[in-house]
Each structure stands twice: as C-alpha cells, then as structure tokens.
Design an enzyme around this catalytic site. Sequence first.
Site, mmCIF file in Angstrom:
data_model
loop_
_atom_site.group_PDB
_atom_site.id
_atom_site.type_symbol
_atom_site.label_atom_id
_atom_site.label_comp_id
_atom_site.label_asym_id
_atom_site.label_seq_id
_atom_site.Cartn_x
_atom_site.Cartn_y
_atom_site.Cartn_z
ATOM 1 N N LYS A 223 0.856 -1.186 0.000
ATOM 2 C CA LYS A 223 0.000 0.000 0.000
ATOM 3 C C LYS A 223 0.895 1.240 0.000
ATOM 4 O O LYS A 223 1.696 1.445 0.905
ATOM 5 C CB LYS A 223 -0.916 0.017 1.228
ATOM 6 C CG LYS A 223 -1.855 1.217 1.264
ATOM 7 C CD LYS A 223 -2.771 1.152 2.476
ATOM 8 C CE LYS A 223 -3.713 2.341 2.533
ATOM 9 N NZ LYS A 223 -4.588 2.279 3.726
ATOM 10 N N LYS A 280 -2.243 -1.506 -3.643
ATOM 11 C CA LYS A 280 -3.075 -0.303 -3.612
ATOM 12 C C LYS A 280 -2.165 0.920 -3.715
ATOM 13 O O LYS A 280 -1.233 1.018 -2.926
ATOM 14 C CB LYS A 280 -3.890 -0.249 -2.320
ATOM 15 C CG LYS A 280 -4.812 0.954 -2.216
ATOM 16 C CD LYS A 280 -5.579 0.950 -0.899
ATOM 17 C CE LYS A 280 -6.502 2.167 -0.808
ATOM 18 N NZ LYS A 280 -7.222 2.218 0.488
#
Length: 355
Positions: A223, A280
């Site tokens: 992420k 992400k």
Amino acid sequence: MGSFVSRRGDRALASGPTAMAHSPLLPLAQRPRRLRRTASLRTMVEETVLRPADFIAPLFVVEGKEPPDEIKSMPGVFRLNVTDLVKECRALHRLGVPAVALFPKLDPKLKDDEGTQALNEETLVLRAVRAVKRAVPDLTVITDVALDPYTSHGHDGVLTPARDDVENDRTVEILCRMAVLQARAGVDLVAPSDMMDGRVGAIRRALDAAGFTGTGILAYAAKYNSAYYGPFRDAVGSAQAAGTRLLSKATYQMNPANRREAVTEVLLDDAEGADILMVKPAGLYLDIIRDVREATRKPVAAYQISGEYAQIHAAARLGWLDLNRCRHESLLAIKRAGADLILTYFAREMARALR
C-alpha cells in the site's frame, strides 16, 4: 493449332499484369490483423476477460435513517445507512458481484486519539456486518482493519508520545483485537490496511487463538503513500480533522518511488499467513501488480482507489473521455497486469454492463 495458341495465350494472360494486380504488395507470412477482422474473431482470441466475479465493491456505511448521501468527490458513490446498505448488497449479489468491503463513517464525536470506538462490540461496522450476513449469507463480507476511521487525527494507528509517528507494536495489539471482533461479527475476510510491520502474523495468531481459523486475511500488502486517496478520506470523514486531507503517512505507507520494496512487503505478508495479497493503488501501479503476481502463488487483489475513480468521472463530465470505455479499459488493464480480484467503485455498473 489455333486452339493450342489460345491455350498458351490464356496461360500467358494468367501470369501477366492482371494476376500481378491481385498479388499483395507486401509478401508477409504473418498478418496479425487477420484475427482482428471481425467482432467474432476478436472475441475468440481475447486474452483478458472481465466478469462480475472479478469485482469487490467498497461500500460506505453511516448511522441513522437518512437517505443515501452522495459523496461529492465520488459521483455515483453514496454513504448508506444500514438498511440501504443491505439493499445494495442484495442488488450486487444478484448481479454476480461476490464480495463487498465495508467502511464506516463515524460521528466525529465518537473519535479520539486512540480510536477506541473500533473496539466497541456494537460499533457501526460490526452492526452492518451482522445485518448484511443475515440478509445475504452467501455474499463475502470484508472489513478493514485500521484505525483511521476511528482516530481524531486520521492516522491508521495510535501515535507515539511525541505525536510524530504511529507506534507500530501498540497499534498491532489493537488491530488484533479489532480483527477478532470482526470475525465474531461474521466477516469472511479481515483486511489489515494499516501497513504496520508484523501485523498479518499477529492477526493470524489472534484469530486462530480465538477459534476463527476459517476467517481469512486479505492483506494490503503493498500500500503506497499515494496522493490519490483524498476522495476516500472525504467518504469516511478522516479528512475532517485538521490537516488530514493532505496528511502524510510516509512513515508506514510505501514510497511511490519504490518497486523492489513491494516484493519484500508482499513476501513477508505471504509468509505470515495472508490468504490474499493486495496492491493499492491499482491503475498507477500496474508494474507492481505484475511483480507481485510473479512473486506469489496466492491470489492477488488490486484496489482501484477513489482518486482513480474520481478522475475518470471528472474527465468524462467535461466531455474529454468516454466514461464507459475508459471505465472498462482501466479495469481491463488491472486484470491484464495480473490481478485476480479488483476492488472498484465501478463494481455495480460494470457487473450490470457485463451481464
């Protein structure tokens, strides 16, 4: 004799200028365009195919009985009360979308520095989980394990005494308790999105010790500290605290400049017991998705985030892009890069279009 001459003449004609006119100008053995000539041929050789089962729908839930509240920075995305959330989950399930990821927007009065509301057994998201699982038991329900919707400062964990960073180990202890509460409420997958070191292994041990060996972990394994999270922070209200819209999470989220580090993070979460590994953002990090796909045999997910969704809508509203085609192409690229599952705010629209 005349007949013979005529036949020779015919043969000469057949090999003369008229025949040359029908010969290809380029003597190519390979012509890839042959397989693009008709729609049916293009379909037959299509390498990447999107289907409703590829999508996970992120949904935002709020208290009360107010009608759906559209998020200004995310056209077509709404904050839903629990009753309307259940209706949306039923609709998604009918369209073939297999899973939803739930995110709560709390009343700011319930937030504090420690995010204590996350450990309330009757907190909003847990009540929402129970309602959805009662109504649509076959739908996979995913919940976020991070403190940012619950903290007054908007960070994903508790702060150090100097308030200059997130305290890793104390945060992980809280996340473990959060995950157990979520499993008890009936979630199928807990999704630690905090990027603390060691949290996947700790959560796995906590779930197993509490008897939830069947509850899976979808880890936000890579992420990044992206500038594209702004609309999401509006949606969950973490942007309302002073300065959090541009809040830096650089000490725990990954540097967008780093590629090799993503594989390190992913392999750690893989070894610690994650069942699904996620990248992400998605569209800006297709190279990372491909690297992760090649590094693990486990399912790979990717999150097409709020900023990606918002910019497609914004350009389409200005007439600069075709919304439907760009929506499809953006998701096709994510799957082509190697994602097995895609979290996207386009899930319902895409499922309807594909059916």
